[in-house]
Design a protein around this motif. Structure first.
Motif, PDB file in Angstrom:
ATOM      1  N   PRO A  74       9.568   2.321   0.447  1.00  0.00           N
ATOM      2  CA  PRO A  74      10.778   2.088  -0.335  1.00  0.00           C
ATOM      3  C   PRO A  74      10.267   2.308  -1.774  1.00  0.00           C
ATOM      4  N   GLY A  75      10.767   3.084  -2.491  1.00  0.00           N
ATOM      5  CA  GLY A  75      10.222   3.208  -4.131  1.00  0.00           C
ATOM      6  C   GLY A  75       9.873   2.114  -4.858  1.00  0.00           C
ATOM      7  N   SER A  76      10.762   1.078  -4.520  1.00  0.00           N
ATOM      8  CA  SER A  76      10.462   0.037  -5.237  1.00  0.00           C
ATOM      9  C   SER A  76       9.246  -0.911  -4.903  1.00  0.00           C
ATOM     10  N   LEU A  77       9.114  -0.797  -3.572  1.00  0.00           N
ATOM     11  CA  LEU A  77       7.842  -1.458  -3.139  1.00  0.00           C
ATOM     12  C   LEU A  77       6.509  -0.493  -3.643  1.00  0.00           C
ATOM     13  N   ALA A  78       6.746   0.757  -3.696  1.00  0.00           N
ATOM     14  CA  ALA A  78       5.508   1.361  -3.870  1.00  0.00           C
ATOM     15  C   ALA A  78       5.180   1.230  -5.515  1.00  0.00           C
ATOM     16  N   GLY A  79       6.547   0.896  -6.318  1.00  0.00           N
ATOM     17  CA  GLY A  79       6.095   0.678  -7.723  1.00  0.00           C
ATOM     18  C   GLY A  79       5.729  -0.637  -8.077  1.00  0.00           C
ATOM     19  N   GLN A  80       5.989  -1.646  -7.228  1.00  0.00           N
ATOM     20  CA  GLN A  80       5.014  -2.752  -7.037  1.00  0.00           C
ATOM     21  C   GLN A  80       3.896  -2.660  -6.762  1.00  0.00           C
ATOM     22  N   ILE A  81       3.575  -2.070  -5.902  1.00  0.00           N
ATOM     23  CA  ILE A  81       2.109  -1.848  -5.370  1.00  0.00           C
ATOM     24  C   ILE A  81       1.536  -1.169  -6.552  1.00  0.00           C
ATOM     25  N   ARG A  82       1.941  -0.313  -7.146  1.00  0.00           N
ATOM     26  CA  ARG A  82       1.028   0.441  -8.237  1.00  0.00           C
ATOM     27  C   ARG A  82       0.972  -0.439  -9.483  1.00  0.00           C
ATOM     28  N   ALA A  83       1.969  -1.151  -9.718  1.00  0.00           N
ATOM     29  CA  ALA A  83       1.958  -2.334 -10.840  1.00  0.00           C
ATOM     30  C   ALA A  83       0.799  -3.360 -10.603  1.00  0.00           C
ATOM     31  N   CYS A  84       0.696  -3.702  -9.561  1.00  0.00           N
ATOM     32  CA  CYS A  84      -0.308  -4.647  -9.006  1.00  0.00           C
ATOM     33  C   CYS A  84      -1.650  -4.103  -8.940  1.00  0.00           C
ATOM     34  N   ALA A  85      -1.964  -2.913  -8.581  1.00  0.00           N
ATOM     35  CA  ALA A  85      -3.121  -2.295  -8.811  1.00  0.00           C
ATOM     36  C   ALA A  85      -3.381  -2.058 -10.161  1.00  0.00           C
ATOM     37  N   HIS A  86      -2.846  -1.748 -11.004  1.00  0.00           N
ATOM     38  CA  HIS A  86      -2.902  -1.476 -12.397  1.00  0.00           C
ATOM     39  C   HIS A  86      -2.955  -2.751 -13.189  1.00  0.00           C
ATOM     40  N   SER A  88      -4.522  -5.499 -11.850  1.00  0.00           N
ATOM     41  CA  SER A  88      -5.609  -6.087 -11.238  1.00  0.00           C
ATOM     42  C   SER A  88      -6.909  -5.060 -11.521  1.00  0.00           C
ATOM     43  N   ASP A  89      -6.563  -3.661 -11.872  1.00  0.00           N
ATOM     44  CA  ASP A  89      -7.705  -2.834 -12.342  1.00  0.00           C
ATOM     45  C   ASP A  89      -8.327  -2.434 -10.941  1.00  0.00           C
ATOM     46  N   ARG A  90      -7.641  -2.166  -9.809  1.00  0.00           N
ATOM     47  CA  ARG A  90      -8.097  -1.889  -8.694  1.00  0.00           C
ATOM     48  C   ARG A  90      -7.310  -0.587  -8.328  1.00  0.00           C
ATOM     49  N   ALA A  91      -8.016   0.010  -7.414  1.00  0.00           N
ATOM     50  CA  ALA A  91      -7.157   1.144  -6.709  1.00  0.00           C
ATOM     51  C   ALA A  91      -6.021   0.981  -5.994  1.00  0.00           C
ATOM     52  N   ILE A  92      -5.008   1.745  -5.948  1.00  0.00           N
ATOM     53  CA  ILE A  92      -3.790   1.425  -5.121  1.00  0.00           C
ATOM     54  C   ILE A  92      -4.672   1.483  -3.639  1.00  0.00           C
ATOM     55  N   SER A  93      -5.352   1.926  -3.024  1.00  0.00           N
ATOM     56  CA  SER A  93      -5.671   1.965  -1.574  1.00  0.00           C
ATOM     57  C   SER A  93      -6.407   0.439  -1.581  1.00  0.00           C
ATOM     58  N   ALA A  94      -7.236  -0.084  -2.403  1.00  0.00           N
ATOM     59  CA  ALA A  94      -7.695  -1.335  -2.338  1.00  0.00           C
ATOM     60  C   ALA A  94      -6.532  -2.529  -2.234  1.00  0.00           C
TER      61      ALA A  94
END
Length: 115
Positions: A74-86, A88-94
């Motif tokens: 879902p778009g909202s989950l993808a957005g949360q993942i991107r925000a978390c990655a940003h 924590s200064d980590r890659a989305i994959s990580a």
């Protein structure tokens, strides 16, 4: 001979381990550097960096190779993942890999491991 491309973490670990093997076998540093330079198509200077890392830390763990694994979220989950990655200064994959590993370690509610 030197292209300037960076190697990935798997190849880097392999090269450092090859350097550690040469050092461990008692090969003189200059000869080991020439051997590594020839084997991997790098400069003697870069080969010495692999040797320095091997002498400082010894053999290193070779990380598992990554594969592309596409999922739809879902778009909202993808957005949360991107925000978390940003944040924590980590890659989305990580971030996703850590979350999935933790999820799988927990197992099912009945205490059985997931398959």
């Amino acid at each position: 001979m030197v292209r300037g491309d960076r190697v990935d973490s798997v190849e880097y670990a392999r090269r450092v381990n090859a350097a550690a093997d040469l050092v461990g076998a008692g090969v003189p540093v200059a000869a080991a550097a020439r051997t590594l330079a020839s084997r991997y198509g790098v400069s003697v200077r870069q080969a010495r960096r692999y040797l320095e890392q091997a002498m400082a830390a010894g053999r290193v763990e070779v990380p598992e190779s990554s594969v592309v694994f596409t999922v739809k979220l879902p778009g909202s989950l993808a957005g949360q993942i991107r925000a978390c990655a940003h944040a924590s200064d980590r890659a989305i994959s990580a971030v996703v890999a850590q979350a999935l590993a933790e999820f799988l370690e927990r197992g099912t509610p009945e205490g059985r491991p997931r398959r």
